[in-house]
Design an enzyme around this catalytic site. Structure first.
Site, short mmCIF file in Angstrom:
data_model
loop_
_atom_site.label_atom_id
_atom_site.label_comp_id
_atom_site.label_asym_id
_atom_site.label_seq_id
_atom_site.Cartn_x
_atom_site.Cartn_y
_atom_site.Cartn_z
N CYS A 184 42.59 -19.15 29.96
CA CYS A 184 42.08 -19.11 31.34
C CYS A 184 40.77 -19.91 31.35
O CYS A 184 40.45 -20.60 30.39
CB CYS A 184 41.89 -17.68 31.81
SG CYS A 184 40.88 -16.68 30.71
N THR A 185 40.01 -19.81 32.42
CA THR A 185 38.84 -20.66 32.57
C THR A 185 37.75 -20.35 31.55
O THR A 185 37.28 -21.22 30.83
CB THR A 185 38.26 -20.54 34.00
OG1 THR A 185 39.30 -20.74 34.94
CG2 THR A 185 37.17 -21.56 34.21
#
Length: 323
Positions: A184-185
């Site tokens: 994810c980020t």
């Protein structure tokens, strides 16, 4: 003749999170907010019984003072944070919010402090996801994946992280693998996503420590398996390798990232619509968007920043979090 050194951007941006049991959140909130305001910071921090999450921006000394404050909270000494830079402050105000989860999955009993996947450092990530026996899953949402992802990753096409558990359960048989790598980020959603998979009976679950942001900071572009840019939850919109400012802007009507090609469309009206949302808003919404855009343009002519509310999107709220 010696070239002058490029000027370092003035604004430090810190994306942070920590899963830790926090009690009496009302008593935690006000001192934290006051510390942020004294430090001259802008951004959003979320407090929940499971920990803290958010992104703040300001001077380096201001950021350090707030990080020190957070590290003194119970269980937050080993705070996860990621530093990047901006030429202008990407936030308009400072907020501390209380919520039930710091990243909303909506599944009871998911506790990353109890059971979580195996962390993989950025330097080892390429080898892992190049293994044909590993299924790579992007745990982000559709508007994020639309501008960049890792080569060969599965896109769940979710509009909210709440959708991820149902997506996985519905597609588990089709995925047909025993090893899963997730990213994810900044790392926070993968903490929960891997904890969820462990609860679902998946033993070999891996996730990228520090998320895409750490990877882009660490891995040379020529060695990178990342394709495109990375959506970030502030007015920078996107970053690339080396965490350099990306080329995307944002449609303030639907909150999707937009490229130069989108702006060339007849459906693009600044602040009002883009090719993705031009036929999805009511007349009343369009009028509100138009009025907001007029206020923004007036503020620009005066040399000030518009502080009005951004129209609430019909996708998961983008709050300036580390995810």
């Amino acid at each position: 003749m010696t070239e002058p050194m490029p000027k370092t951007p003035d604004i430090v941006v810190a994306a942070l999170y920590k899963f830790a049991p926090l009690a009496n959140l009302d008593a935690v909130k006000q001192p934290l907010l006051e510390t942020c305001l004294r430090a001259g910071l802008f951004g959003t921090l979320i407090l929940a019984p499971e920990g803290i999450n958010g992104t703040i921006a300001g001077s380096r000394s201001g950021i350090e003072s707030v990080l020190d404050h957070i590290r003194r909270l119970p269980g937050c000494r080993e705070l996860h944070h990621k530093i990047s830079f901006a030429n202008d402050n990407p936030f308009l105000r400072m907020k501390v919010r209380l919520k039930t989860e710091i990243v909303t999955m909506g599944i009871r009993g998911i506790d990353p402090t109890d059971s979580v996947g195996t962390y993989v450092e950025a330097e080892d990530w390429n080898d892992l996801i190049s293994d044909p026996n590993v299924i790579v899953i992007d745990t982000r949402n559709d508007y994020e994946v639309s501008i960049g992802s890792f080569e060969g990753a599965v896109d769940p096409q979710t509009t909210s992280f709440r959708d991820f558990p149902n997506w996985f359960r519905a597609n588990r048989a089709a995925l047909a693998g025993s090893k899963f790598a997730m990213y994810c980020t900044g790392g926070i959603r993968c903490e929960k996503a891997t904890a969820f998979l462990k609860k679902e009976g998946i033993d070999e679950v891996y996730h990228l420590r520090g998320g895409i942001l750490k990877y882009l900071e660490t891995i040379d572009e020529h060695s990178s398996l990342w394709q495109g840019q990375c959506f970030v939850f502030d007015q920078r919109v996107s970053v690339g390798h080396g965490l350099a400012l990306g080329s995307y802007e944002m449609c303030y009507a639907c909150r999707w990232p937009i490229a130069e090609a989108d702006k060339a469309s007849n459906h693009y009206v600044p602040g009002v619509s883009c090719p993705k949302c031009h036929d999805k808003h009511s007349d009343a919404q369009i009028q509100r968007f138009q009025e907001r855009q007029r206020q923004i343009e007036r503020a620009k002519r005066r040399g000030t920043r518009h502080l009005g509310a951004v129209p609430k999107p019909n996708v998961e709220e983008k709050i300036g979090q580390s995810e």
